[in-house]
Scaffold this active site. Sequence first.
Site, PDB file in Angstrom:
ATOM      1  CB  CYS A  11      -0.818   0.034   1.072  1.00 55.62           C
ATOM      2  SG  CYS A  11      -0.249   0.219   2.787  1.00 55.62           S
ATOM      3  CG  ASN A  14       4.333  -1.767   5.300  1.00 55.81           C
ATOM      4  OD1 ASN A  14       5.310  -2.005   5.587  1.00 55.81           O
ATOM      5  ND2 ASN A  14       3.185  -2.661   5.136  1.00 55.81           N
ATOM      6  CB  CYS A  16      -3.717   1.887   6.992  1.00 51.69           C
ATOM      7  SG  CYS A  16      -3.236   3.127   8.123  1.00 51.69           S
ATOM      8  NE  ARG A  17      -4.598   1.547   1.872  1.00 58.38           N
ATOM      9  CZ  ARG A  17      -4.335   2.544   0.635  1.00 58.38           C
ATOM     10  NH1 ARG A  17      -5.227   2.280  -0.159  1.00 58.38           N
ATOM     11  NH2 ARG A  17      -3.208   2.955   0.845  1.00 58.38           N
ATOM     12  CB  SER A  18       0.102  -3.454   2.868  1.00 59.51           C
ATOM     13  OG  SER A  18       1.074  -2.719   3.550  1.00 59.51           O
ATOM     14  CG  ASP A 126      -5.552   5.833   2.472  1.00 58.53           C
ATOM     15  OD1 ASP A 126      -5.452   4.965   3.715  1.00 58.53           O
ATOM     16  OD2 ASP A 126      -4.618   6.399   2.222  1.00 58.53           O
TER      17      ASP A 126
HETATM   18  P1  4NP Z   1      -1.822   2.807   4.221  1.00 53.49           P
HETATM   19  O1  4NP Z   1      -2.570   4.137   4.865  1.00 53.49           O
HETATM   20  O2  4NP Z   1      -1.253   3.155   2.643  1.00 53.49           O
HETATM   21  O3  4NP Z   1      -2.949   2.068   4.106  1.00 53.49           O
HETATM   22  O4  4NP Z   1      -0.540   2.491   5.070  1.00 53.49           O
HETATM   23  C1  4NP Z   1      -1.808   5.482   4.832  1.00 53.49           C
HETATM   24  C2  4NP Z   1      -0.832   5.601   5.798  1.00 53.49           C
HETATM   25  C3  4NP Z   1      -0.305   6.787   5.825  1.00 53.49           C
HETATM   26  C4  4NP Z   1      -0.620   7.992   5.044  1.00 53.49           C
HETATM   27  C5  4NP Z   1      -1.687   7.718   3.906  1.00 53.49           C
HETATM   28  C6  4NP Z   1      -1.951   6.517   3.767  1.00 53.49           C
HETATM   29  N1  4NP Z   1       0.204   9.180   5.143  1.00 53.49           N
HETATM   30  O5  4NP Z   1      -0.170  10.155   4.284  1.00 53.49           O
HETATM   31  O6  4NP Z   1       0.902   9.294   5.778  1.00 53.49           O
END
Ligand code: 4NP
Length: 157
Positions: A11, A14, A16-18, A126
């Site tokens: 993702c 790294n 939240c989703r992955s 997201d």
């Molecule tokens: P992820 O979510 O891609 O599912 O881990 C996010 C985590 C952090 C951010 C964006 C999405 N960020 O902008 O810091």
Amino acid sequence: MPIKPAVLFVCLGNICRSPLAEAAFRQTAQSAGLEVSIDSAGTGDWHAGHAPDPRAMATAQRHGVDIAHYRARQVRRADFADYTHIFALDHANLGELERIAPPDARAELALLLDLVGGREGQGVADPYYGDAAGFEQTWADVTAAASALVNKLSKPA
Ligand code: 4NP
């Protein structure tokens, strides 16, 4: 002899989703007795070395998986040789992976929800800027993909 599958979920951050995709797939693969290497990574490096988002940790815990020890890392060129399958959580991440993939990449690259009948072509939303319900939706999405992936990898080649 067929090679042991190695699956990487990718993702943006790294955190939240992955990590949730990794947790769901670890749980499902273990129940099925499937031997597979599993990891997750982010296309971005802002959270490298960080633990998962507390809301992701709580969601995984609710579903029986402890992910507090997971640490974020950025995807690297070697991943395209080390993994047999790399799954992007959304289109932006798939585009970035396609951009950085070396020409001799071994890994098959795909969108995670392409594994799920009726969800082909969709990204996992997201949940970072949303609320706890978003993380439950993420869990539902990655769990559906995890089951489909275990079925796919369990079939004789
Ligand atoms: P992820 O979510 O891609 O599912 O881990 C996010 C985590 C952090 C951010 C964006 C999405 N960020 O902008 O810091």
